[in-house]
Design a protein around this motif. Structure first.
Motif, short mmCIF file in Angstrom:
data_model
loop_
_atom_site.label_atom_id
_atom_site.label_comp_id
_atom_site.label_asym_id
_atom_site.label_seq_id
_atom_site.Cartn_x
_atom_site.Cartn_y
_atom_site.Cartn_z
N LEU A 291 0.71 -0.79 -0.18
CA LEU A 291 -0.55 -0.40 0.15
C LEU A 291 0.85 1.69 0.13
CD1 LEU A 291 -3.52 -0.80 2.34
CD2 LEU A 291 -3.26 -0.77 0.16
N LEU A 292 2.05 1.16 1.00
CA LEU A 292 3.08 2.53 0.96
C LEU A 292 3.61 2.28 -0.92
CD1 LEU A 292 4.39 2.05 4.43
CD2 LEU A 292 3.08 3.56 3.94
N PHE A 293 3.71 1.54 -1.18
CA PHE A 293 4.54 1.66 -2.55
C PHE A 293 3.31 2.07 -3.34
CE2 PHE A 293 4.92 -0.65 -6.52
CZ PHE A 293 6.25 -0.10 -7.16
N PHE A 294 1.92 1.45 -3.92
CA PHE A 294 1.45 2.35 -4.67
C PHE A 294 0.76 4.36 -3.95
CE2 PHE A 294 -1.31 -1.51 -4.32
CZ PHE A 294 -0.20 -2.66 -5.45
N LEU A 295 0.90 4.09 -2.74
CA LEU A 295 0.87 5.64 -2.58
C LEU A 295 1.68 6.46 -3.08
CD1 LEU A 295 -0.31 8.01 -0.57
CD2 LEU A 295 1.17 7.20 1.04
N GLY A 296 3.64 5.90 -2.88
CA GLY A 296 4.85 6.70 -3.40
C GLY A 296 4.05 6.75 -5.22
N ILE A 297 4.10 5.80 -5.16
CA ILE A 297 4.12 5.66 -6.73
C ILE A 297 2.85 6.99 -7.55
CG2 ILE A 297 3.68 4.36 -8.69
CD1 ILE A 297 5.86 3.77 -8.45
N LEU A 298 2.12 6.61 -6.72
CA LEU A 298 0.30 7.84 -7.44
C LEU A 298 1.45 9.13 -6.70
CD1 LEU A 298 -2.41 5.12 -6.50
CD2 LEU A 298 -1.68 5.72 -8.63
N LEU A 299 1.47 9.13 -5.97
CA LEU A 299 1.71 10.34 -5.52
C LEU A 299 3.20 11.72 -6.86
CD1 LEU A 299 2.58 10.94 -1.82
CD2 LEU A 299 1.22 11.89 -2.90
N LEU A 300 3.68 10.28 -7.43
CA LEU A 300 5.00 10.80 -8.16
C LEU A 300 4.21 10.75 -9.27
CD1 LEU A 300 7.78 8.19 -7.46
CD2 LEU A 300 8.06 10.97 -8.01
N VAL A 301 3.03 9.55 -9.94
CA VAL A 301 2.07 10.44 -11.34
C VAL A 301 1.79 11.42 -11.67
CG1 VAL A 301 0.61 9.07 -12.62
CG2 VAL A 301 2.95 7.54 -11.45
N LEU A 341 2.41 2.99 -14.96
CA LEU A 341 2.48 3.18 -16.20
C LEU A 341 0.75 3.37 -16.70
CD1 LEU A 341 3.56 2.59 -18.86
CD2 LEU A 341 2.86 -0.04 -18.81
N THR A 342 0.30 2.51 -15.67
CA THR A 342 -1.26 2.40 -15.65
C THR A 342 -2.15 3.85 -15.15
OG1 THR A 342 -1.53 0.09 -15.49
CG2 THR A 342 -3.57 1.56 -14.95
N ALA A 343 -1.82 4.49 -14.19
CA ALA A 343 -1.31 5.63 -13.84
C ALA A 343 -0.99 6.75 -14.35
CB ALA A 343 -0.65 6.05 -12.22
N ALA A 344 0.35 6.38 -15.38
CA ALA A 344 0.22 7.62 -16.16
C ALA A 344 -0.53 7.77 -17.28
CB ALA A 344 1.97 7.33 -16.49
N LEU A 345 -0.83 6.50 -17.47
CA LEU A 345 -2.05 6.69 -19.05
C LEU A 345 -2.96 7.49 -18.58
CD1 LEU A 345 -1.39 2.47 -20.13
CD2 LEU A 345 -0.71 4.96 -21.41
N LEU A 346 -3.80 7.27 -17.70
CA LEU A 346 -4.87 7.69 -17.28
C LEU A 346 -4.98 8.86 -17.03
CD1 LEU A 346 -6.42 5.16 -14.27
CD2 LEU A 346 -7.04 5.30 -16.61
N LYS A 347 -3.64 8.78 -16.49
CA LYS A 347 -3.74 11.20 -16.46
C LYS A 347 -3.23 11.38 -17.58
CE LYS A 347 -3.54 11.25 -11.86
NZ LYS A 347 -4.89 11.24 -10.89
N ALA A 348 -2.62 11.10 -18.46
CA ALA A 348 -2.27 11.80 -20.01
C ALA A 348 -3.84 12.11 -20.73
CB ALA A 348 -1.69 10.39 -20.67
N GLY A 349 -4.91 11.31 -19.96
CA GLY A 349 -5.94 11.81 -21.10
C GLY A 349 -6.22 11.35 -22.59
N ILE A 350 -5.50 10.10 -22.74
CA ILE A 350 -6.14 9.56 -23.87
C ILE A 350 -7.23 9.41 -23.92
CG2 ILE A 350 -5.55 6.94 -25.54
CD1 ILE A 350 -3.52 7.22 -23.41
N VAL A 351 -8.13 9.33 -25.23
CA VAL A 351 -9.53 9.12 -26.12
C VAL A 351 -9.61 7.76 -26.47
CG1 VAL A 351 -11.45 9.81 -26.60
CG2 VAL A 351 -10.12 11.89 -25.38
#
Length: 421
Positions: A291-301, A341-351
């Protein structure tokens, strides 16, 4: 925002990624690395951004949005993992496994049963727990190293495949769902192609598995309160799907209510006054490191989105069709953790169309199986099975790529058939 600050922040993200990849070399836990760099990057963004009031307000709103998304993911995982931690500790999961196993069974049949169990169980539990339970069973069989590695390879692929069709089974599936890109009933369509791919892999790996295995069947004592909590877990999963489809209720709300129900059942229906652990103590048993790993990764993304670095990811989707780009993202997830990777794709606004989003869900959920370091399931299996190394797993890389490709093509084809383009 100055270019120097942007370069520093991107550098921190790269260092965090290297920290994840080189965890075994530097001997620093990846959760500690990503959490520190994730929080530090936002600190720098707050302190050194330009003095423009608009930019300061945008950064504040961006951080609040980032934390809100992380909180929903965290609370959902805490509730789901607490259920599984309790049932695993009480031996309920082991009892279910042994219920379907005879005392003597052919290795080939055991391979298929293992695939089916891993697929189903990982849909309900987190990948780490599903892998630990499955690997423990395999190691108890005292197979040869080569056959153990073959079983472990199947476990990794089956666990990752089982999680893609339910939000309870895989973090990336949950992330894509929470962003509103896919719906629960649409996700259920992925179960058929994903299961078919697992069965094809089991068939390919079963060559030469003709010996008979002796299984030591030992059932754990089951109390009525444990059965009630197991029933509450299944009811929570079913009600979560129904409530979301009928009323649009967020899954996190239903799982928190389910966890609260579990606490009440344990309090009022448990006759064992000398219980070693309070029911609340099972929250401490869950994988907080994950869970802490996910937290750090998602903060970076979230930080990378804020400085508009993620826009470069969209360019692959401008050059290639979504069908091809999503497939490559799945392959890439074997080298880069699928969560960032998934977080980055979701934040990138891909349609993309609904069918393409379902294809991406399968790709990032299963693609990490191509390498043993590409998923949490692979890392856990490698830490438990002595003969499972990067090289021994890589021997099956081509077979895994073929099966992954078949599953991906089937997923997109079925989605387009049902949903259209």
């Amino acid at each position: 925002m100055s270019e120097i600050l942007q370069m520093v922040l991107v550098g921190l993200a790269v260092i965090a990624l290297l920290g994840v990849v080189l965890e075994d070399v530097i001997h620093v836990n990846k959760a500690k690395v990503t959490l520190f760099l994730g929080t530090f990057s936002w600190f720098l963004l707050y302190v050194f951004h330009s003095d423009s009031p608009d930019e300061s307000q945008a950064i504040g709103l961006g951080f609040e949005e980032n934390v809100s998304e992380i909180a929903s993911l965290w609370l959902f995982l805490v509730a789901a993992m607490t259920f599984v931690a309790y049932l695993n500790k009480k031996g309920m999961i082991e009892n279910v496994i042994l219920l379907f196993l005879p005392k003597r069974i052919k290795e080939r049949s055991l391979l298929f049963l293992t695939a089916i169990f891993c697929f189903i169980f990982s849909s309900l539990a987190d990948n780490i727990t599903a892998t630990l339970v499955s690997v423990t069973l395999i190691l108890s069989l005292n197979l040869s190293t080569k056959k153990t590695v073959r079983f472990a390879t199947l476990v990794v692929f089956a666990v990752n495949s089982g999680g893609v069709s339910l939000i309870t089974g895989d973090v990336t599936t949950l992330m894509i769902f929470l962003e509103g890109k896919v719906h629960i009933l649409e996700l259920l369509m992925l179960s058929l192609p994903a299961f078919s791919a697992v069965m094809v892999l089991a068939l390919l790996l079963s060559h030469g598995m003709n010996e008979t295995v002796e299984i030591n069947i030992r059932h754990n004592e089951v109390r009525s309160v444990d059965l009630m909590i197991a029933g509450a877990f299944l009811c929570t999963i079913i009600s979560t799907i129904a409530a979301n489809v009928l009323f649009g209720i967020p899954p996190v709300l239903m799982f928190l209510m389910g966890m609260a129900t579990m606490f009440l059942i344990a309090r009022f229906f448990n006759d064992d006054k000398e219980e070693e652990q309070s029911i609340l103590e099972y929250i401490r048993v869950i994988e907080f490191e994950t869970l802490l790993f996910f937290l750090g990764i998602l903060l970076l993304v979230g930080m990378l989105k804020e400085i508009e670095v993620l826009d470069s990811i969209v360019r692959m989707y401008e050059i290639l069709p979504p069908f091809v780009a999503n497939f490559l993202m799945g392959v890439l997830s074997a080298m880069i953790d699928n969560v960032p990777l998934t977080a980055a794709l979701l934040k990138a606004g891909i349609v993309m169309s609904d069918a393409d989003w379902l294809g991406l869900t399968y790709a990032v959920g299963v693609g990490g199986s191509l390498l043993v370091i590409g998923s949490a399931a692979g890392i856990v299996a490698m830490s438990k099975v002595n003969g499972l190394t990067f090289a021994s797993y890589a021997r099956y890389c081509l077979v895994l790529l073929i099966v992954y490709s078949l599953g991906y093509i089937a997923s997109v084809a079925l989605a387009q058939l049902v949903l259209g383009t």
